[in-house]
Structures are given as structure tokens and as C-alpha cells.
Design an enzyme around this catalytic site. Structure first.
Site, short mmCIF file in Angstrom:
data_model
loop_
_atom_site.label_atom_id
_atom_site.label_comp_id
_atom_site.label_asym_id
_atom_site.label_seq_id
_atom_site.Cartn_x
_atom_site.Cartn_y
_atom_site.Cartn_z
N ASP A 50 -4.51 -16.17 -8.19
CA ASP A 50 -5.56 -15.29 -7.81
C ASP A 50 -6.78 -15.34 -8.83
OD1 ASP A 50 -5.91 -12.27 -6.12
OD2 ASP A 50 -6.61 -12.29 -8.25
N ASN A 95 -18.09 -10.80 -7.04
CA ASN A 95 -18.89 -10.62 -5.83
C ASN A 95 -20.14 -9.56 -6.15
OD1 ASN A 95 -18.25 -12.37 -3.68
ND2 ASN A 95 -16.65 -11.69 -3.13
N HIS A 125 -22.42 -12.39 -2.30
CA HIS A 125 -21.43 -12.86 -1.60
C HIS A 125 -21.66 -14.48 -1.51
CE1 HIS A 125 -20.00 -8.95 -0.40
NE2 HIS A 125 -18.84 -9.56 -0.38
N ASP A 184 -18.74 -17.04 -2.47
CA ASP A 184 -18.09 -18.03 -1.66
C ASP A 184 -18.26 -19.44 -2.63
OD1 ASP A 184 -18.11 -16.35 0.55
OD2 ASP A 184 -19.65 -16.91 1.59
N GLU A 188 -9.39 -13.92 -2.33
CA GLU A 188 -9.69 -14.96 -3.45
C GLU A 188 -8.13 -15.37 -3.88
OE1 GLU A 188 -9.83 -11.60 -3.31
OE2 GLU A 188 -9.41 -10.61 -5.01
#
Ligand SMILES: [Mg+2]
Length: 312
Positions: free
Chosen positions: A172, A180, A185, A189, A216
Site C-alpha cells: 500500500d 492525490n 489526480h 496516476d 493504491e
């Protein structure tokens, strides 16, 4: 440029083989076999994209070989065209009903054979592409959740047969929501793609699989890997991200991006469920997060230990 597709020709008569080899040699990789047994050996080495199969052969005939191919999970996906000297409607129906994609009567017209083979190979290419897309994460270009679950189930059953352990890592990205929120975003990404590529690159053995589990979270399936090996690889992954220079200016752990990892190892048996391994690794990941993140927690052979404790 896409890879050249492979056609396997199976016919006991050399003069028929020669005609077909000539027809396809310029456009495809061509393999040929003079008997069903020879063909069976060839397809173990590499799965062709199309098989053109003579029905009438001494020993194993075309129908028998076809039946054997259908029993194999991978080979049953390969389209088969039956080739025969007979022109009986009953034979043609039998071949098509068995699942052949086409049925050609000798003598074969080279031009027609080329066109028909090309059409079947185009369909095969599209099917392969769809199958690959179905198990690939479109953002990170590694396996997706479905690809992971398929692979883990396969390796679980293989390990149950061979008596070897399977390890799983759950990973994680720490404080990804803050990442974010602060960077947006598109940057999030990009971060996911970088971490995925780093994980994928760090797994060095061909049988190891990296996948995006969701959000994630990532997973690694490590077949034939004992607990010690899983621990070493988990530490290596944690270090790789720490050393990557990826910045997370809003992480309480400092100005850098970090990951938490949970590792688990089990000796699968047929009665067991791969979900047990996922739960163990997930719990270990939870402990890693709770323990302060940017660390590895190993669940190890917890189920076995519990079972021993209960019986003892
Ligand atoms: Mg023949």
C-alpha cells in the site's frame, strides 16, 4: 509491428505438407508434424495460433488428436481446421460439431487456403488481445485484480500438487490520499504507474506476478517462495521505493514517498482456499500500517502454527 503468428500443419503425407508449407511460409511461422504424436510434442513447446489437421493418419487420427487438444486448458483455445480427402457431409458435420473452426477438402486451393487461414488468424489475434486486456490494469499496465486472482488460483493448485509454498505480498502506498489531494489526480496516476513499474522491475523471476489489487494497493504472487524469500523481496521493494527519489511533500514520514508491505506464506492444499493467503497478507499489511508505515510485516506460517497450537 505485431509478432508473426504460428501455424502448425499436421499431415502424414509429405506431398500435402509441402503444398501447405509453401502456401504459408512467407507470412507466418510454420511448424509441421507427420503424426499426431509428433504434433502433441510440438504443441507442448509452443502453442500455435492455428492448427491445420489431417483427419486420416495412421496411428492417432485427426479426430483423436483434436480430442486430446481439447482436454488442455491452453491448447483448446487454438483454432483447428480439419483437412480430409473425404468429401462426405457426415465427416464434415462431425468435425464442425467437435468444435473445429473450418473443414477443408483436399486438394486444397492455395489461394483459398491463404485467405481462409488469414481470416481465422485475424480472429485469433483479436481474441488474444481481448483476453489480455481483460486481465490487464489499463492505468499501470500490469495484471489487474482478475489477472491476480486467476494467477493465484492456478499457482495455489500447482503448489498443492508439488508440495511447495506460495508467498504473497500486499503493498500500500503510504498517505496516498494526501498525495492525490495536494498534487491532483493526474499526478496521483503518474505515481501509481511509477510504483507499479518499480515493483514489476524488482520482481526478477519469470513466475513472480505483480498486480494492481485496487486503488493504491498492489499484490505480488511469489510461487515456490518460502517465508524467508518473501521477507527479503518485501524489504527490497520497500528500499526500491525509498531510493527512487519520488517526492511526497505531504507525508508525515518526511518529504518522500513510502510503501507499507504485508507478507504471508502458506503451504497450499487442495481443500484450502487462496483467499486464506490474501487474508493473512492483508492482516500483515494492516499491522504494517498500524505500526507506523514504511515497513514490512511478515505473517508467515500463521495458520499452520495456529493449527498446531490447537491440536497440541
Ligand atoms: Mg492422411
Amino acid at each position: 509491428m505485431s509478432k508473426r503468428q504460428t501455424i502448425l500443419l499436421v499431415d502424414d503425407e509429405t506431398r500435402h505438407l509441402k503444398v501447405l508449407v509453401k502456401a504459408f511460409l512467407n507470412d507466418y511461422r510454420v511448424l509441421f508434424a507427420r503424426s499426431g504424436d509428433e504434433a502433441l510434442q510440438l504443441v507442448q513447446q509452443e502453442a500455435p495460433d492455428l492448427i491445420i489437421l489431417d483427419v486420416m493418419m495412421p496411428g492417432m487420427d485427426g479426430y483423436q488428436l483434436f480430442g486430446l487438444l481439447q482436454q488442455d486448458q491452453a491448447l483448446r483455445q487454438v483454432p483447428v481446421i480439419f483437412l480430409t480427402g473425404r468429401d462426405g457431409e457426415a465427416d464434415e458435420r462431425r468435425g464442425l460439431e467437435m468444435g473445429a473452426v473450418d473443414y477443408w477438402t483436399k486438394p486444397v486451393s492455395i489461394d483459398i487456403a491463404r485467405i481462409r487461414a488469414r481470416n481465422h488468424l485475424e480472429l485469433k489475434r483479436h481474441r488474444d488481445l481481448l483476453a489480455k486486456l481483460a486481465i490487464t490494469d489499463s492505468l499501470c499496465d500490469i495484471a489487474n485484480r482478475r489477472g491476480f486472482e486467476d494467477y493465484l488460483a492456478r499457482e495455489w493448485h500447482r503448489a498443492a500438487r508439488t508440495g511447495r509454498p506460495v508467498s504473497l505480498l500486499m503493498i500500500d502506498i503510504d498517505y496516498f490520499k494526501a498525495f492525490n489531494d495536494h498534487y491532483g489526480h493526474p499526478a496521483g496516476d503518474q505515481c501509481l504507474r511509477q510504483v507499479a513499474a518499480l515493483i514489476d522491475k524488482t520482481l526478477s523471476r519469470p513466475a513472480d506476478l505483480a498486480a494492481r489489487y485496487g486503488g493504491e494497493e498492489f499484490v505480488c504472487v511469489l510461487p515456490e517462495t518460502p517465508e524467508a524469500g518473501a521477507r527479503v523481496l518485501a524489504q527490497k521493494l520497500r528500499q526500491a521505493v525509498a531510493d527512487s527519489g519520488m517526492v511526497h511533500g505531504h507525508s508525515p514520514l518526511g518529504n518522500r514517498l513510502t510503501i507499507s508491505l504485508g507478507a504471508a506464506t502458506l503451504q497450499p492444499d487442495e481443500a484450502g482456499d487462496p483467499a486464506e493467503l490474501v487474508e493473512l497478507a492483508d492482516q500483515a499489511l494492516y499491522d504494517a500500517k498500524n505500526g507506523g508505515r514504511d515497513r514490512v510485516v511478515v505473517a508467515g506460517m500463521v495458520l499452520t502454527t495456529l493449527a498446531k497450537a490447537e491440536s497440541g
